[in-house]
Design a protein around this motif. Structure first.
Motif, mmCIF file in Angstrom:
data_model
loop_
_atom_site.group_PDB
_atom_site.id
_atom_site.type_symbol
_atom_site.label_atom_id
_atom_site.label_comp_id
_atom_site.label_asym_id
_atom_site.label_seq_id
_atom_site.Cartn_x
_atom_site.Cartn_y
_atom_site.Cartn_z
ATOM 1 N N GLN A 207 0.869 -1.188 0.000
ATOM 2 C CA GLN A 207 0.000 0.000 0.000
ATOM 3 C C GLN A 207 0.899 1.229 0.000
ATOM 4 O O GLN A 207 1.917 1.259 0.692
ATOM 5 C CB GLN A 207 -0.947 0.033 1.199
ATOM 6 N N VAL A 208 0.505 2.263 -0.751
ATOM 7 C CA VAL A 208 1.313 3.463 -0.908
ATOM 8 C C VAL A 208 0.575 4.664 -0.336
ATOM 9 O O VAL A 208 -0.630 4.826 -0.560
ATOM 10 C CB VAL A 208 1.641 3.717 -2.396
ATOM 11 N N GLY A 209 1.291 5.512 0.374
ATOM 12 C CA GLY A 209 0.719 6.743 0.895
ATOM 13 C C GLY A 209 1.108 6.949 2.346
ATOM 14 O O GLY A 209 1.513 6.011 3.043
ATOM 15 N N ARG A 210 1.004 8.188 2.800
ATOM 16 C CA ARG A 210 1.300 8.477 4.194
ATOM 17 C C ARG A 210 0.425 7.632 5.103
ATOM 18 O O ARG A 210 -0.721 7.341 4.800
ATOM 19 C CB ARG A 210 1.089 9.957 4.496
ATOM 20 N N ILE A 211 0.986 7.227 6.211
ATOM 21 C CA ILE A 211 0.291 6.318 7.121
ATOM 22 C C ILE A 211 -0.474 7.171 8.128
ATOM 23 O O ILE A 211 0.072 7.637 9.128
ATOM 24 C CB ILE A 211 1.293 5.370 7.800
ATOM 25 N N LEU A 212 -1.755 7.381 7.813
ATOM 26 C CA LEU A 212 -2.608 8.233 8.601
ATOM 27 C C LEU A 212 -4.044 7.746 8.463
ATOM 28 O O LEU A 212 -4.356 6.955 7.570
ATOM 29 C CB LEU A 212 -2.461 9.696 8.190
ATOM 30 N N PRO A 213 -4.944 8.164 9.333
ATOM 31 C CA PRO A 213 -6.293 7.600 9.310
ATOM 32 C C PRO A 213 -6.998 7.693 7.971
ATOM 33 O O PRO A 213 -7.707 6.752 7.581
ATOM 34 C CB PRO A 213 -7.013 8.424 10.388
ATOM 35 N N ARG A 214 -6.844 8.801 7.250
ATOM 36 C CA ARG A 214 -7.565 8.948 5.987
ATOM 37 C C ARG A 214 -7.222 7.846 5.002
ATOM 38 O O ARG A 214 -8.055 7.428 4.187
ATOM 39 C CB ARG A 214 -7.273 10.326 5.363
ATOM 40 N N LYS A 215 -5.997 7.352 5.038
ATOM 41 C CA LYS A 215 -5.568 6.306 4.112
ATOM 42 C C LYS A 215 -5.963 4.900 4.577
ATOM 43 O O LYS A 215 -5.715 3.922 3.879
ATOM 44 C CB LYS A 215 -4.056 6.373 3.903
ATOM 45 N N GLY A 216 -6.555 4.795 5.762
ATOM 46 C CA GLY A 216 -7.129 3.522 6.194
ATOM 47 C C GLY A 216 -6.150 2.460 6.617
ATOM 48 O O GLY A 216 -6.489 1.264 6.582
ATOM 49 N N ALA A 217 -4.957 2.859 7.059
ATOM 50 C CA ALA A 217 -3.984 1.849 7.492
ATOM 51 C C ALA A 217 -4.525 1.017 8.637
ATOM 52 O O ALA A 217 -4.261 -0.196 8.723
ATOM 53 C CB ALA A 217 -2.667 2.527 7.893
ATOM 54 N N ASP A 218 -5.291 1.627 9.539
ATOM 55 C CA ASP A 218 -5.848 0.877 10.670
ATOM 56 C C ASP A 218 -6.849 -0.167 10.194
ATOM 57 O O ASP A 218 -6.885 -1.293 10.709
ATOM 58 C CB ASP A 218 -6.487 1.831 11.673
ATOM 59 N N LEU A 219 -7.653 0.165 9.194
ATOM 60 C CA LEU A 219 -8.630 -0.780 8.659
ATOM 61 C C LEU A 219 -7.933 -1.951 7.952
ATOM 62 O O LEU A 219 -8.348 -3.101 8.074
ATOM 63 C CB LEU A 219 -9.568 -0.063 7.688
ATOM 64 N N LEU A 220 -6.862 -1.619 7.215
ATOM 65 C CA LEU A 220 -6.130 -2.655 6.494
ATOM 66 C C LEU A 220 -5.444 -3.613 7.468
ATOM 67 O O LEU A 220 -5.510 -4.842 7.300
ATOM 68 C CB LEU A 220 -5.095 -2.002 5.570
ATOM 69 N N LEU A 221 -4.795 -3.079 8.491
ATOM 70 C CA LEU A 221 -4.099 -3.935 9.448
ATOM 71 C C LEU A 221 -5.084 -4.793 10.239
ATOM 72 O O LEU A 221 -4.793 -5.948 10.558
ATOM 73 C CB LEU A 221 -3.244 -3.073 10.379
ATOM 74 N N ALA A 222 -6.263 -4.258 10.534
ATOM 75 C CA ALA A 222 -7.284 -5.053 11.224
ATOM 76 C C ALA A 222 -7.714 -6.234 10.361
ATOM 77 O O ALA A 222 -7.916 -7.352 10.864
ATOM 78 C CB ALA A 222 -8.489 -4.173 11.566
ATOM 79 N N ALA A 223 -7.843 -6.005 9.059
ATOM 80 C CA ALA A 223 -8.236 -7.094 8.154
ATOM 81 C C ALA A 223 -7.146 -8.153 8.060
ATOM 82 O O ALA A 223 -7.433 -9.362 8.038
ATOM 83 C CB ALA A 223 -8.556 -6.521 6.774
#
Length: 381
Positions: A207-223
């Motif tokens: 996944q590419v992009g700054r690691i911040l809530p808008r980019k959904g890193a938390d949702l991806l890691l939960a999955a």
């Protein structure tokens, strides 16, 4: 009147460069020329070498202008992808336009700086087209004042160059000549590496992009944590972006994914392409992206696409089940199911071929030709 096109913008990014260079090739082949007018001091998270276009029929001018800093306007929040100042209208811009004497003015978005060029075109009786990511279908992503700003100024646009599917229908609600030129790389210059997916090796996601809530890193890691809980741990994930406040690393630790997830920091140019080349699939779990140009770059490199429906690129580039999957990232079960489906090497191999084919049809050089033809059909050049 000569076939001169002025492009007035404060935005600089590789996908802008790809379209502008290809567009200048088309204009030059017709005996014209293109000039880009940037405000001096405009910021970009990318290097100048990857954002400032070059070409035989293209010139660049940097104009002095006053600026309001991002800090003064209070825009520096963690939900913003980057903070940058706002350049104000410039008298120098009018002088430059008078000197260049374009047959048509192309402005990108309705910033205070570019509105100076829009008003110049109206004053001089020249057609003015606006490229934008914002339209009726995605204006809810933005504050009310942004809705009203776009609705006000889009009344003055003679045509729309849509950088996202939503932008084909401008906020003013009035019909305008429009052409699709979604943010893209030039597929002629971005070729997929030779890759083979080994059955016994973990599937590599990126996944590419700054690691911040808008980019959904938390949702991806939960999955991905759900995948592990279901016994599907044959995967690895690289997050290609800056984790400036350690939020992403904290999530990785919370979910116990330290051995499977890597944060690389910000990558650009060749380093980014090499990281793409080492991946088997691209994923974007964003909560909000008007388009997300990086999806097209991933497709050019032959990566299957797993893309949030909150990104305009999902509608434009993903053909469900052929070159990837779309999902609502808030639905952890649906996102986990997409990731699980991508763990099959044969599925990824087939999707990779479709991804590259779709990328070629939407390449920046293909859309640049369409933009130039559209201009000729709708405006006196």
């Amino acid at each position: 009147m000569s076939r001169r096109i002025a492009i007035v913008t404060r935005a600089r990014a590789p996908y802008h460069k790809a379209l502008q260079e290809a567009f200048a090739e088309e204009v030059g082949a017709a005996g014209g020329e293109v000039r880009l007018l940037y405000p001096r001091g405009s910021a970009s998270v990318f290097a100048d070498s990857t954002t400032v276009p070059q070409g035989r029929h293209l010139s660049v001018s940097w104009l002095e202008t006053a600026e309001i800093s991002a800090e003064a306007k209070g825009y520096g929040t963690r939900w913003k992808s980057e903070a940058s100042g706002t350049q104000l209208p410039s008298q120098r811009l009018w002088h430059e336009l008078d000197s260049f004497n374009p047959a048509l003015v192309w402005v990108h978005e309705y910033s205070p700086y570019t509105l100076g060029a829009l008003l110049w075109a109206k004053w001089r009786g020249r057609p003015v087209v606006v490229s934008s990511e914002v339209g009726l279908a995605n204006e809810h992503f933005f504050p009310l004042q942004v809705h009203l700003w776009h609705r006000l100024w889009s009344h003055l646009a003679d045509g729309i160059i849509a950088c996202s599917p939503a932008a084909l229908h401008p906020g003013c609600g009035e019909a305008r000549p429009a052409v699709a030129a979604f943010h893209a790389a030039d597929s002629r210059k971005l070729l997929p590496p030779l890759r083979s997916i080994k059955v016994d090796a973990p599937i590599q996601f990126v996944q590419v992009g700054r690691i911040l809530p808008r980019k959904g890193a938390d949702l991806l890691l939960a999955a991905f944590a759900e995948l592990n809980a279901a016994g599907h741990n044959h995967w690895r994930l690289r997050l290609l972006g800056a984790d400036t406040d350690g939020w992403g690393q904290g999530l990785i630790t919370r979910y116990g994914l330290e051995s499977q997830v890597e944060i690389t920091g910000h990558l650009d140019g060749e380093a980014l392409w090499q990281a793409f080349g080492q991946a088997d699939a691209f994923v974007l779990a964003t909560r909000q992206d008007t388009y997300a140009a990086v999806v097209h770059e991933a497709a050019c490199l032959g990566l299957p696409l797993l893309v949030s429906r909150h990104a305009g690129a999902a509608e434009a580039l993903v053909q469900e089940g052929k070159n990837g999957f779309t999902f609502l990232p808030e639905d952890t079960a649906a996102l986990t199911a997409c990731l699980r489906a991508a763990l099959t090497p044969s599925t990824l191999t087939t999707m990779s071929l479709f991804a590259r084919g779709i990328a070629e049809t939407t390449s920046a050089h293909v859309r640049a030709r369409a933009v130039w033809e559209w201009m000729g059909q709708n405006f006196p050049l």
